[in-house]
Design an enzyme around this catalytic site. Structure first.
Site, PDB file in Angstrom:
ATOM      1  N   HIS A 137       8.310   2.033 118.993  1.00  0.00           N
ATOM      2  CA  HIS A 137       7.218   1.914 118.015  1.00  0.00           C
ATOM      3  C   HIS A 137       5.863   1.792 118.714  1.00  0.00           C
ATOM      4  O   HIS A 137       5.040   2.682 118.603  1.00  0.00           O
ATOM      5  CB  HIS A 137       7.437   0.771 117.024  1.00  0.00           C
ATOM      6  CG  HIS A 137       8.681   0.884 116.229  1.00  0.00           C
ATOM      7  ND1 HIS A 137       8.953   1.980 115.429  1.00  0.00           N
ATOM      8  CD2 HIS A 137       9.753   0.052 116.116  1.00  0.00           C
ATOM      9  CE1 HIS A 137      10.138   1.817 114.862  1.00  0.00           C
ATOM     10  NE2 HIS A 137      10.641   0.670 115.257  1.00  0.00           N
ATOM     11  N   ASP A 189      15.489   6.143 114.116  1.00  0.00           N
ATOM     12  CA  ASP A 189      15.426   4.729 113.744  1.00  0.00           C
ATOM     13  C   ASP A 189      16.224   4.413 112.479  1.00  0.00           C
ATOM     14  O   ASP A 189      17.436   4.253 112.521  1.00  0.00           O
ATOM     15  CB  ASP A 189      13.958   4.327 113.598  1.00  0.00           C
ATOM     16  CG  ASP A 189      13.764   2.816 113.502  1.00  0.00           C
ATOM     17  OD1 ASP A 189      14.760   2.079 113.504  1.00  0.00           O
ATOM     18  OD2 ASP A 189      12.622   2.367 113.415  1.00  0.00           O
TER      19      ASP A 189
END
Length: 447
Positions: free
Chosen positions: A274, A325
């Site tokens: 991220h 993810d």
């Protein structure tokens, strides 16, 4: 698994590693799961070569996965909220999983990845114990379920065994659905993780620090040392949410990046997932240390997380890989172009990443960050992973091969070879009815 027979493939176009333009009429030989000769400009193939119409790419690498999140797709949009509201629904799925259900859900999810051209996945795994936090009789049975799921789906796996010890930066204990994530302390995590040896050459083990929320500062170094001693990849969630940064600054007096640097966690073997909310100082620390970053744009937009400064990170010295993810979408083509297009919205500038950079993020860099440095290129001696993409669908018709990451999607993948073995042919998994598997597995755990 037995080694496949030698085979030859004739690609209409193939994206070769030593030049950016896709070459036409490429003859590819596969021997013992590795590429033999790769020869461009062979208009008349030998009679035993299988023709691959379209553009053939190296295998795609999904550097960040939470397999059980696949059960949430389309189920979290009933109202307003943020990451923390979504997390409550995610915990409800986690609470319903046992080894058998996790095997079924992960197998279906990994098979969906194979259909999308993903040949290797990094599973950020923290569902270690029973829902009440008690270890199973085999304390690594959930890890074994994921390894077996990848084998049945036909893809490679790096199991990123995740240390998750506390609920907040200031050390509040795990409670409720989080109980099953924890091992007590980093030493006990290390003993459990170190006792696991995956069955099969398709899988290997790395380490993960869930976040600075979940591993106390005085235990970060133990996790990093465990990975370094094994020359294993180390991944971590970093600055996904502003609230994480604010809590870390309030408690430690520094950003998560600075805290990790002080603990010796950062470096070329580490990947920060991220990396969305970073200061200029954070950017410099990550880049100068050679720490990789993994962008997950479809999840970051799904959870209203924000847009990470990925161009700046690369310019500072980081490499960038891609992950799906939460599996709101399983499509590395979409992840690649979303990374570029999201940055266009925030910078008002086009051309943040070239097509060649996007290809490398989705292939070579992703494999390397998971520890598979011999994959992600169509090159002699590398693992024989091939992904062929149609150039005649409604999405790709008229698009030059170099534009594939701005036009194609997972549905355009026709053929996938992994370690020399056909896993997808003509758009269908060779062994599994993937839609039926997904429907059945999700029905047992969906909130």
């Amino acid at each position: 698994m037995t080694a496949p027979e030698p085979a030859r493939y004739h690609a209409e176009y193939a994206w070769l590693p030593d030049r950016p333009a896709p070459d036409a009429d490429v003859l590819i030989e596969v021997v013992d799961g590795r590429f033999g000769t790769v020869t461009a400009g062979v208009p008349v193939p030998p009679p035993d070569a299988r023709r691959l119409p379209g553009l053939t790419l190296p295998g795609l690498a999904n550097a960040h996965s939470h397999a059980f999140h696949r059960a949430l797709r389309g189920r979290t949009h009933g109202g307003r909220g943020d990451f923390w509201a979504w997390r409550t629904q995610m915990y409800a799925v986690a609470d319903r999983l046992d080894p058998e259900r996790y095997l079924a859900l992960a197998r279906a999810t990994y098979a969906e990845m194979a259909l999308a051209g993903i040949t290797c996945v990094g599973e950020f795994h923290y569902l270690h114990h029973a829902p009440d936090g008690a270890p199973y009789a085999d304390p690594n049975v959930m890890s074994a379920a994921l390894v077996e799921a990848a084998a049945q789906a036909g893809i490679r796996l790096t199991l990123l065994d995740t240390c998750y010890l506390t609920a907040t930066v200031d050390g509040k204990p795990l409670a409720g659905p989080q109980l099953r994530f924890g091992d007590g302390d980093a030493a006990r995590w290390a003993r459990r993780a170190g006792a696991f040896t995956p069955a099969g050459a398709h899988a290997r083990v790395g380490a993960a620090i869930h976040s600075v929320r979940a591993v106390p500062a005085d235990q970060l170094a133990e996790v990093a040392g465990w990975a370094a001693d094994r020359a294993a990849p180390l991944h971590l969630h970093l600055s996904e949410q502003p609230a994480e940064n604010e809590a870390c600054l309030a408690y430690h007096g520094k950003s998560p990046t600075a805290l990790l640097a002080e603990a010796g966690v950062l470096g070329p073997a580490t990947t920060a997932v991220h990396a969305t909310h970073l200061s200029d100082l954070d950017l410099g620390v990550l880049g100068s240390s050679g720490t990789g970053v993994c962008a997950c744009p479809t999840t970051e937009r799904e959870l209203a997380d924000g847009v990470g400064p990925f161009r700046k990170l690369v310019d500072e010295g980081s490499t960038v890989s891609l992950g799906t993810d939460s599996h709101a979408v399983v499509d590395l083509f979409e992840e690649a172009r979303a990374m570029e297009l999201n940055l266009r919205l925030t910078t008002l500038t086009r051309g943040q990443f070239s097509p060649v950079e996007l290809l490398r993020a989705a292939t070579e860099v992703g494999h390397a960050t998971l520890g598979w440095t011999d994959a992600g290129r169509l090159e002699h001696g590398d693992r024989a992973d091939l992904v062929t993409v149609r150039l005649d669908s409604a999405r790709t018709a008229g698009v030059p091969p170099v534009g594939v990451f701005f036009a194609a999607g997972a549905a355009d993948v026709t053929d996938v070879l992994i370690d020399g073995r056909p896993v997808v042919r003509e758009g269908r998994h060779v062994r599994l009815d993937v839609p039926a598997e997904l429907s059945a597995a999700i029905a047992t755990v969906a909130p």
